[in-house]
Every structure is written in structure tokens, then in C-alpha cells.
Write a protein that holds these residues in place. Structure first.
Motif, PDB file in Angstrom:
ATOM      1  N   ALA A 128      43.528  43.677  55.639  1.00  0.00           N
ATOM      2  CA  ALA A 128      44.273  42.720  54.810  1.00  0.00           C
ATOM      3  C   ALA A 128      43.348  41.619  54.301  1.00  0.00           C
ATOM      4  O   ALA A 128      43.461  41.157  53.154  1.00  0.00           O
ATOM      5  CB  ALA A 128      45.427  42.126  55.610  1.00  0.00           C
ATOM      6  N   ALA A 129      42.405  41.202  55.146  1.00  0.00           N
ATOM      7  CA  ALA A 129      41.465  40.161  54.747  1.00  0.00           C
ATOM      8  C   ALA A 129      40.521  40.655  53.653  1.00  0.00           C
ATOM      9  O   ALA A 129      40.159  39.898  52.745  1.00  0.00           O
ATOM     10  CB  ALA A 129      40.670  39.695  55.960  1.00  0.00           C
ATOM     11  N   LYS A 130      40.112  41.914  53.729  1.00  0.00           N
ATOM     12  CA  LYS A 130      39.270  42.475  52.666  1.00  0.00           C
ATOM     13  C   LYS A 130      39.987  42.379  51.326  1.00  0.00           C
ATOM     14  O   LYS A 130      39.405  41.945  50.318  1.00  0.00           O
ATOM     15  CB  LYS A 130      38.936  43.928  52.969  1.00  0.00           C
ATOM     16  N   ALA A 131      41.249  42.809  51.303  1.00  0.00           N
ATOM     17  CA  ALA A 131      42.024  42.789  50.059  1.00  0.00           C
ATOM     18  C   ALA A 131      42.201  41.365  49.542  1.00  0.00           C
ATOM     19  O   ALA A 131      42.077  41.104  48.332  1.00  0.00           O
ATOM     20  CB  ALA A 131      43.386  43.443  50.288  1.00  0.00           C
ATOM     21  N   ALA A 132      42.465  40.415  50.457  1.00  0.00           N
ATOM     22  CA  ALA A 132      42.673  39.018  50.049  1.00  0.00           C
ATOM     23  C   ALA A 132      41.384  38.421  49.503  1.00  0.00           C
ATOM     24  O   ALA A 132      41.408  37.666  48.516  1.00  0.00           O
ATOM     25  CB  ALA A 132      43.181  38.217  51.237  1.00  0.00           C
ATOM     26  N   ALA A 133      40.255  38.718  50.118  1.00  0.00           N
ATOM     27  CA  ALA A 133      38.984  38.182  49.651  1.00  0.00           C
ATOM     28  C   ALA A 133      38.640  38.730  48.273  1.00  0.00           C
ATOM     29  O   ALA A 133      38.188  37.986  47.382  1.00  0.00           O
ATOM     30  CB  ALA A 133      37.879  38.516  50.654  1.00  0.00           C
ATOM     31  N   ILE A 134      38.852  40.035  48.073  1.00  0.00           N
ATOM     32  CA  ILE A 134      38.570  40.636  46.765  1.00  0.00           C
ATOM     33  C   ILE A 134      39.456  40.007  45.697  1.00  0.00           C
ATOM     34  O   ILE A 134      38.989  39.670  44.593  1.00  0.00           O
ATOM     35  CB  ILE A 134      38.777  42.163  46.819  1.00  0.00           C
ATOM     36  N   ALA A 135      40.729  39.826  46.022  1.00  0.00           N
ATOM     37  CA  ALA A 135      41.665  39.216  45.059  1.00  0.00           C
ATOM     38  C   ALA A 135      41.214  37.808  44.674  1.00  0.00           C
ATOM     39  O   ALA A 135      41.262  37.428  43.490  1.00  0.00           O
ATOM     40  CB  ALA A 135      43.069  39.194  45.647  1.00  0.00           C
ATOM     41  N   ARG A 136      40.756  37.004  45.655  1.00  0.00           N
ATOM     42  CA  ARG A 136      40.329  35.633  45.362  1.00  0.00           C
ATOM     43  C   ARG A 136      39.074  35.623  44.478  1.00  0.00           C
ATOM     44  O   ARG A 136      39.001  34.846  43.515  1.00  0.00           O
ATOM     45  CB  ARG A 136      40.052  34.909  46.691  1.00  0.00           C
ATOM     46  N   ILE A 137      38.116  36.487  44.786  1.00  0.00           N
ATOM     47  CA  ILE A 137      36.879  36.533  43.993  1.00  0.00           C
ATOM     48  C   ILE A 137      37.165  37.026  42.573  1.00  0.00           C
ATOM     49  O   ILE A 137      36.610  36.503  41.591  1.00  0.00           O
ATOM     50  CB  ILE A 137      35.835  37.430  44.684  1.00  0.00           C
ATOM     51  N   GLU A 138      38.038  38.035  42.462  1.00  0.00           N
ATOM     52  CA  GLU A 138      38.380  38.531  41.127  1.00  0.00           C
ATOM     53  C   GLU A 138      39.089  37.465  40.312  1.00  0.00           C
ATOM     54  O   GLU A 138      38.819  37.291  39.109  1.00  0.00           O
ATOM     55  CB  GLU A 138      39.253  39.780  41.251  1.00  0.00           C
ATOM     56  N   ALA A 139      39.998  36.723  40.948  1.00  0.00           N
ATOM     57  CA  ALA A 139      40.738  35.668  40.238  1.00  0.00           C
ATOM     58  C   ALA A 139      39.800  34.578  39.744  1.00  0.00           C
ATOM     59  O   ALA A 139      40.033  33.969  38.682  1.00  0.00           O
ATOM     60  CB  ALA A 139      41.807  35.088  41.156  1.00  0.00           C
TER      61      ALA A 139
END
Length: 852
Positions: free
Chosen positions: A403-414
């Protein structure tokens, strides 16, 4: 009348002559209408001699081929030679002969040695990859892949041997030196030819699912790991201070662990990264470190094992999530061709990063804690790489890793700083080799038209070459490389690089289906025979050869040259034959035939027969010519016979494990051959036997048929042979059996033993007076009813607990069973003082008494 002794020295040549005269193993190109079965062993390199270690591989395939033939299959079982490669070129240099002469001479020797083993090979399909008739067809499909864009040329970093003047594979670099010359290997950039295997990365991974159950799990896992599909984050870290000219927009990294971003304590770049190369041009320390990295190993295994060292560039980047400045290091454990060639180091959760940070005193910041650990969790001695929950990581706190991997990717992409990306460890296949003895790459270079496929095939190697100067003789040939452009007809040159030998072996299985076809692969023949039903070879080829063959099958299928995409339906990786080693005081190895072993009160010693010198008994190792611990087939043929050798290499160990060669082991196999012959030769057809003994032998015969058949099918050859040993003992002990029961037992024995000891089986078949060859006889048929015992043992339970057993006739009525149980004295003793309330009889299975 006493049985005669079996004489393998006369029997084995006699039977091999019968097979040859009957052309017994030639298979029509499209079969005879029976179901097909294609069994293939990985073909050998013609180094000069085979030993019993090699033989084990081929004998395994022969057991399968012979048993399938007896079971009614059209069997394709071919043999050829993987004949190109650097050893032949080295031999030419050392011996002053042409590589082709050395190769063809070795092929002739090894062919004779293989024929000694009595293998059921279709020699009419034999070819060598150094024959223009083969490699010309390889050039044809290579040219087709070039037209389809799957072949290209680019500048790439390679291992360069400055003495041999050739590119070396990673596996040929040992401790930073060329495996043959001993020269310090250099990293150079050269124009090289590549095949786009990466275009098929996903297909190659998905195809492994089809092979579950037919391929060893470890091989499928090794291939999946080699391809290395990983999902992660590719992002850019901005420079702190002045940006280097090499990458002014920031340092781009790739990570599979974006969940640990808050644990970053350093940035690592490969020695070939643009920033490292630029710094090396102006900074002597950086230049020296980069040069040192270029001497190191290139394989993943070598990098993992090497000491982790680095060079602080003095550059820093800004952490994209918390604003910290993070130092940038050149590090020797980062692969330049994986991801972007740059990483962020998280020492708390990656062991390589941990070793690096420990060496250089860099921060170690835990951000993943195992279940049950508190906020004070730290790492001690090694990185923590297990499951857990994120902490000390701002918006990621409390999340599980995925879940943390997905959240980190989402933040960097945003934030527009990067994107989630799937990448592969697999790199495109570099197929260029700067040597003579290989398949010429069928490309012509024209200054006006560029690189073009050669018009006329085959492009044959010139024979008039010399090896008195290091490097590739094709570069120096006065005429061979000068041609006309196939497009503009102006002056042009041939490509002088030759193909990696893995290309030669990537499609040979398909050519075997019709080796005389005018096109690379005959559609009709390939559609009939492919895929290979059973492929057998060493686990050392678990990745590269098998992966390349799977890729080429897909590429040729997409090009319309064949239809089968998965070439090997079944795979078995066999163990080695190993042998003790013996050394003199000066370190020289001594062959087993020149060694006398003694055992005095449990202490073993060895001396050299030719000199009398006491020898050191060394490790038990894979048979190899370099350590002289080989046993040649001819030695076995002369002393024990072929069948004894065949039997031994399969009998003492499961086929996937190594088997130690011992004189006692092969002598035991030889004694078994004589026991089989004694039973056959001593058969008395006039003795009718006793009914009960005959019936018992029939039951044991069908039990043996079942057990041996299952052993062969399941590749448990040692178990099948153990049952054959037991079956021979049963026949020997059945003195009261005779007539048809004894004859059928002996026929079954010969049929079952035929895949392992085919010469003995043929001799026995003739001795029994059977017509034709056992080779053409059907496999013994198992009848369950005939294997069933007349009596069964029934366990007796009292209130569910076993309290005894009785023997009764099979199929007995339950009421009769009850009467026998209640009359049994032991049962009565168990029931004293208790009342039987119910008796449950499960026919031929069990009796349960309910008492109270």
C-alpha cells in the motif's frame, strides 16, 4: 544344466550390427501415423572425447526413447554437434591446424564413442552447426529477423580481452581477467549486433506458466528471475547547487521500493553513468575509481559477492519529499544497464546498501518495522527486508509495504516528479563475437546504403586464414570481406563479427525435424514433431540456452517460419557423474586407470601404478579432462560391457542428483547382467510348475510391470532398476514355477530391462526363441486383476483402535469375515468382559468392532 556366461564383448557388437542392418532407428520425416514422441538430449560440443559423465545424459534419453517406442509411439531421437566456438580457434593456435580440421576430427571420434553405448539415435539426421548447410539456413532466418527489426546494431560496453582481442561473455571473466589469456579485462564501447529479446519479456514470463509440472520449478524460477520483471518508480531528484552538465535536469533513478523513500541516505550511480564518466574526465580520483570498477565482475553473482566500494562525487541532490540534501556516490555494485543506472540507497532495508553505508559511515534510517516492533525499531548487523508497517515516513506511516508503494508512486506522479514503471533486468541479446570460428553474420556494410542483409547465402567462412596475429582473421583477410553492395552495387564490406554459439543452439531442435529442408524449418515436419516432448540436459543451461531457444521460437513463429512458440514441452535436468580426484606431490592430476587403491583398517590410500608414488586422494568432483578424473566408455566396454555401464549410471542415485562412479558400483551392475542371463539361459520349457507357484509368479510379474513402467515415466530410473533387481530375485526364488508363467515372467523382464540394457535384452529374446527383435516388441501390459493377491490382510479395530489383523480370501462375504473374526483367539482375548454391539466390515479393507 548350468547356465552359460553372458559375454558382452561378442553380444553387444552383434546386436548393434542387427540394429544397423535393419536401419532400426531412422524415423520418417512425418512419421508413420502412430502418435509422435520427440526426445532430445542437449547436443554436445565436439571437444574430442566423451566420458561416462556425458554418457549419463544420453543414456537417460535412450531409456525414454526405447520405452516410448515399445509403447507404440513414433519416436524421433536425433543427434548432432554444437561445433562452433572459441576452443576450436584456441586449438588452431596451439596445434597449428585449422579449426575445422580439429572439429571434424573430434566429431568422428565422439560419434564412434557414442555408438559404443548402443543408443537408439537416428544418425541419418546428424548435422554439425559448423556445416554451411546448417549455418546458411541460420543466416536465412537471421536475415528475416533483421528485416523485421528484431536485429540491430549499437554501441555497447563489452568485456574486452586485450590479448585475445575479442569480446568475452561475463562468464568468461574470472577475477577481472580473461579466462584463457589471463589478461586484465577492459570495459570498451564497441558496435555490436543485438537481438531484441526484450520485446518478448512478458511473453517469456507468461509462457513459463504453461510449463508448470513439466519443467523443474527451480528452472522456471531462474528464468523468471533472469528476466527480472519489476514494478517500481522512475523519478528525478533535483540537484542541490550547480547541476552537472551531463544531466542538468536532475538525477533520474529507478526503484522497486518507493515505500522506503524516507529511509534514503545516499544516491548511487554506476561507473558508466554519464555523471561518473564526465567527472572521471576532470577528477583523477574519480577516474581511478571508475577504472577499478571496470576491472570487476559483470555478473549479478559477482557483484553481489564483491566488496561494496564507492567514491564520493561531492555532488548532492534534494530529497523530493522531505527536502534533505543527499550525497551522490559512484558505487561498484550498481548495474549501468538496469533501470537508469542510478539508485537511492536505503541501508536499513537493502543488504548491499547496508554494507556500503556501514563501510563509509553513512546514516542508516529504518522506515519499515516488523509486526510487534515499536517506534524504536533499529537494524543491527544486517538490513531488515521482511514484511512490516511503514513508520517515520510522514504520509506513509501505518501502511503495509504494498500500500505504501502505491501511495508513494501516486504522490510523486501528482507532483510531476516521476511515474510508476515496469522494467526488466533482461537486456537485449548481444550476439557479436570477434572471432573466426563462428557463423558469419550475413550483413554487408555500404557507405552509401548502410547495413544491409547479404543477398547470397550461405556466407561461408574462408578457409585460407592464419592465426599468427591476435584478433579476428576475418578482419585481415585480403579478399573475403570485400564485396559489392546488394543495393547500389558499389564497393562494400562484409560484417566480420560472427555469431554467439548460443544462436547456433537456439533452433537446432527444429532443424532436426527435417535437416535437409531447403528452408530453415520445414513447416510440415516441424508441425508434426514439435514441440520436443522430453528435453534432457544439464541445469547449467537452465537460463541462457533455454531462454534464447524460447525467444527464437517466438520470433520465428511471428516471422511465419514455424508455428510452435514453446519449444520444449518437458524438461529434465540431470545430475553429473562424479569421481574422486588423485594428485601427485607436484600437484599433477593422475587418471583413475593409473591408480591403485588400498584400504588398511578403514584407512584408504592411493599410489600411482606407473611410478609407485603415493598420491593424495582429493575431492569427489564432476568428471573433467582437466582433473583427469574421467572414465571413458571404452574402458567400461572392455571390462564390463556397455549394458553394465548404462545400468550403473542410472541405478545408484535419482537422475536429478550426482552419482559417484565407483568400480564396485559398475561391478555390481555387471553381476546383475549375469543374473538376468542366468535366469533366461536356464529356462526349462518342459517344466510345467506347480499351480500355486505359477499364480504367485504371475502376480509378481504384473506388479513389476506396473512399478518399472511408473519409474520410467516419472524419471525415477533408480527406483525402476531397484524393482528390476527385486524381480530377478523373485524369478530366481520361484523354483516351483514353470511353463507359461515362467516364460511370461522372463519375457516381461526382458521387455522391462530393454531400455536400460538393450543388448542383453535382445540376446535374451533370441535365447527364449522369440521371433524378430525385442526392439519391435510391444511394452509389457499390466493387468491389475492379475496383480491382485488372492488373500488380503484386514486390520481389526476395536472402537476405532487397531487391535490386530487377519488374513482372509479376497472378496470374502462380510458374514464369513465376521465369523472368522469372532473365532480368532486374539480377538476373543481383547473382548473379554465386553459386549460386541456392532461389527462393520468394509470388504477387503477393514473390520471395526463397536463394543461397550
Amino acid at each position: 544344466m548350468a547356465a552359460t556366461r553372458y559375454e558382452p564383448k561378442t553380444a553387444e557388437p552383434r546386436q548393434q550390427s542387427r540394429w544397423a542392418e535393419a536401419d532400426a532407428f531412422s524415423t520418417p520425416t512425418e512419421g508413420t501415423g502412430k502418435p509422435k514422441y520427440y526426445v532430445l538430449e542437449m547436443f554436445p560440443y565436439p571437444s574430442g572425447n566423451i566420458h561416462m559423465g556425458h554418457a549419463r545424459n544420453y543414456v537417460m534419453g535412450d531409456v525414454v526413447a526405447r520405452s516410448k517406442r515399445a509403447q507404440g509411439f513414433d519416436v524421433l531421437h536425433p543427434m548432432g554437434w554444437d561445433a562452433f566456438g572459441l576452443p576450436a580457434e584456441n586449438a588452431a593456435i596451439e596445434r597449428g591446424i585449422h579449426p575445422g580440421d580439429w572439429t571434424w576430427s573430434n566429431i568422428a571420434t565422439m560419434r564412434d564413442q557414442l555408438k559404443l553405448l548402443g543408443l537408439s539415435l537416428d544418425w541419418s539426421r546428424e548435422f554439425a552447426t559448423c556445416d554451411p548447410a546448417y549455418y546458411g539456413q541460420q543466416q536465412a532466418w537471421f536475415r528475416e529477423l533483421f528485416k523485421r527489426g528484431l536485429v540491430y546494431r549499437k554501441e555497447a560496453v563489452v568485456n574486452w580481452d586485450p590479448v585475445d582481442n575479442t569480446v568475452l561473455a561475463n562468464e568468461q571473466v574470472v577475477d577481472g581477467r580473461g579466462w584463457r589469456s589471463g589478461a586484465v579485462v577492459e570495459k570498451r564501447k564497441l558496435n555490436q549486433w543485438f537481438l531484441r529479446i526484450t520485446d518478448y519479456a512478458d511473453d517469456l514470463i507468461e509462457g513459463l506458466k504453461e510449463l508448470e509440472g513439466r519443467w523443474p520449478d527451480k528452472v522456471r524460477l531462474m528464468q523468471e528471475n533472469w528476466i527480472g520483471r519489476s514494478k517500481g518508480l522512475q523519478m528525478t531528484w533535483q540537484w542541490a547547487g550547480d547541476a552537472p552538465d551531463a544531466t542538468p535536469d536532475g538525477l533520474e533513478i529507478y526503484t522497486t521500493r518507493p515505500d522506503t523513500l524516507f529511509g534514503a541516505s545516499f544516491m548511487g550511480i554506476a561507473a558508466d553513468h554519464p555523471v561518473a564518466r564526465a567527472l572521471a574526465e576532470t577528477h583523477a580520483g574519480a577516474a581511478a575509481f571508475v577504472a577499478e570498477c571496470r576491472k570487476g565482475g559483470s555478473t549479478q553473482a559477482e557483484i553481489e559477492q564483491a566488496e561494496k566500494i564507492g567514491f564520493d562525487t561531492g555532488l548532492k541532490v534534494i530529497h523530493p519529499l522531505d527536502g534533505r540534501e543527499v550525497s551522490v556516490w559512484i558505487a561498484n555494485f550498481i548495474l549501468s544497464d538496469y533501470g537508469t543506472g542510478a539508485i537511492f540507497g536505503c541501508p536499513a532495508h537493502d543488504q548491499r546498501d547496508f554494507e556500503f553505508a556501514t563501510k563509509y559511515g553513512l546514516p542508516i534510517l529504518p522506515v519499515v518495522r516488523p509486526d510487534g516492533a515499536g517506534d524504536d525499531f533499529g537494524v543491527d548487523g544486517e538490513a531488515y527486508t521482511g514484511p512490516g508497517t511503514i513508520f517515520r515516513s510522514d504520509f506513509l506511516d501505518g501502511l503495509e509495504i504494498e500500500a505504501a508503494k502505491a501511495a508513494a508512486i501516486a504522490r510523486i506522479e501528482a507532483a510531476g516528479q516521476g511515474e510508476g514503471k515496469t522494467i526488466y533486468r533482461l537486456r537485449d541479446w548481444g550476439v557479436s563475437r570477434q572471432r573466426y570460428w563462428g557463423c558469419p553474420i550475413p550483413i554487408v556494410h555500404c557507405d552509401k546504403c548502410g547495413a544491409l542483409p547479404a543477398a547470397d547465402l550461405p556466407v561461408e567462412l574462408p578457409r585460407d586464414v592464419t592465426f599468427d596475429t591476435p584478433g579476428n582473421p576475418l578482419d585481415r583477410h585480403p579478399t573475403w570481406k570485400h564485396v559489392k553492395c546488394p543495393t547500389c552495387h558499389g564497393d562494400a564490406t562484409r560484417e566480420t563479427d560472427t555469431l554467439d554459439t548460443f544462436v547456433d543452439s537456439s533452433w537446432y531442435f527444429a532443424r532436426f525435424t527435417d535437416p535437409t529442408a531447403s528452408e530453415p524449418i520445414s513447416h510440415a515436419a516441424a508441425n508434426h514433431w514439435l514441440p520436443v516432448d522430453q528435453y534432457i540436459g544439464g541445469v547449467e543451461h537452465a537460463v541462457l540456452h533455454l531462454l534464447y531457444a524460447r525467444f527464437v521460437s517466438r520470433a520465428l513463429s511471428d516471422a511465419g517460419l514455424m508455428t510452435v512458440r514453446e519449444p520444449f514441452a518437458g524438461l529434465f535436468t540431470q545430475g553429473m557423474v562424479v569421481h574422486e580426484t588423485y594428485r601427485r606431490a607436484d600437484g599433477a592430476w593422475v587418471e583413475p586407470t593409473d591408480v591403485e587403491l588400498t584400504n588398511d583398517a578403514g584407512k584408504r590410500s592411493a599410489r600411482q601404478l606407473s611410478t609407485g608414488e603415493t598420491l593424495t586422494i582429493g575431492d569427489i568432483e564432476k568428471m573433467s579432462k582437466s582433473k583427469k578424473n574421467v572414465v571413458a566408455p571404452q574402458e567400461i566396454v572392455d571390462t564390463y560391457g556397455v549394458d553394465a555401464g548404462r545400468l550403473f549410471v542410472l541405478s545408484d542415485s535419482p537422475p536429478e542428483r550426482d552419482v559417484q562412479w565407483t568400480p564396485g558400483g559398475v561391478e555390481g551392475a555387471s553381476r546383475f547382467v549375469q543374473r538376468v542371463w542366468a535366469e533366461v539361459d536356464g529356462y526349462d520349457s518342459a517344466f510345467a510348475g506347480e499351480a500355486e507357484a505359477n499364480a504367485a509368479l504371475v502376480r509378481e510379474t504384473h506388479k513389476a510391470i506396473k512399478a518399472v513402467s511408473e519409474g520410467i515415466t516419472g524419471f525415477r530410473f533408480n527406483s525402476a532398476i531397484a524393482k528390476l533387481y527385486a524381480f530377478v530375485a523373485t524369478i530366481r526364488d520361484s523354483a516351483k514355477a514353470g511353463g507359461e508363467a515362467k516364460r511370461e515372467a522372463l519375457k516381461a523382464l526382458l521387455g522391462l530391462v530393454a531400455p536400460f540394457t538393450p543388448h542383453l535384452a535382445e540376446e535374451g529374446w533370441t535365447r527364449l526363441g522369440e521371433e524378430g527383435m525385442i526392439l519391435d516388441a510391444p511394452w509389457p501390459v499390466y493387468h491389475p486383476a492379475l496383480a491382485a493377491d488372492d488373500e488380503v490382510t484386514l486390520p481389526i479395530q476395536v472402537n476405532g483402535k487397531r487391535r490386530g489383523e487377519i488374513r482372509v480370501a479376497r472378496g470374502l462375504d462380510p458374514a464369513e469375515v465376521e465369523a472368522i473374526v469372532m473365532a480368532d483367539p486374539e480377538v476373543q482375548a481383547r473382548l473379554e468382559g465386553q459386549t460386541v454391539r456392532k461389527i462393520v466390515v468394509v470388504k477387503d479393507r477393514i473390520v471395526n468392532l463397536v463394543v461397550g
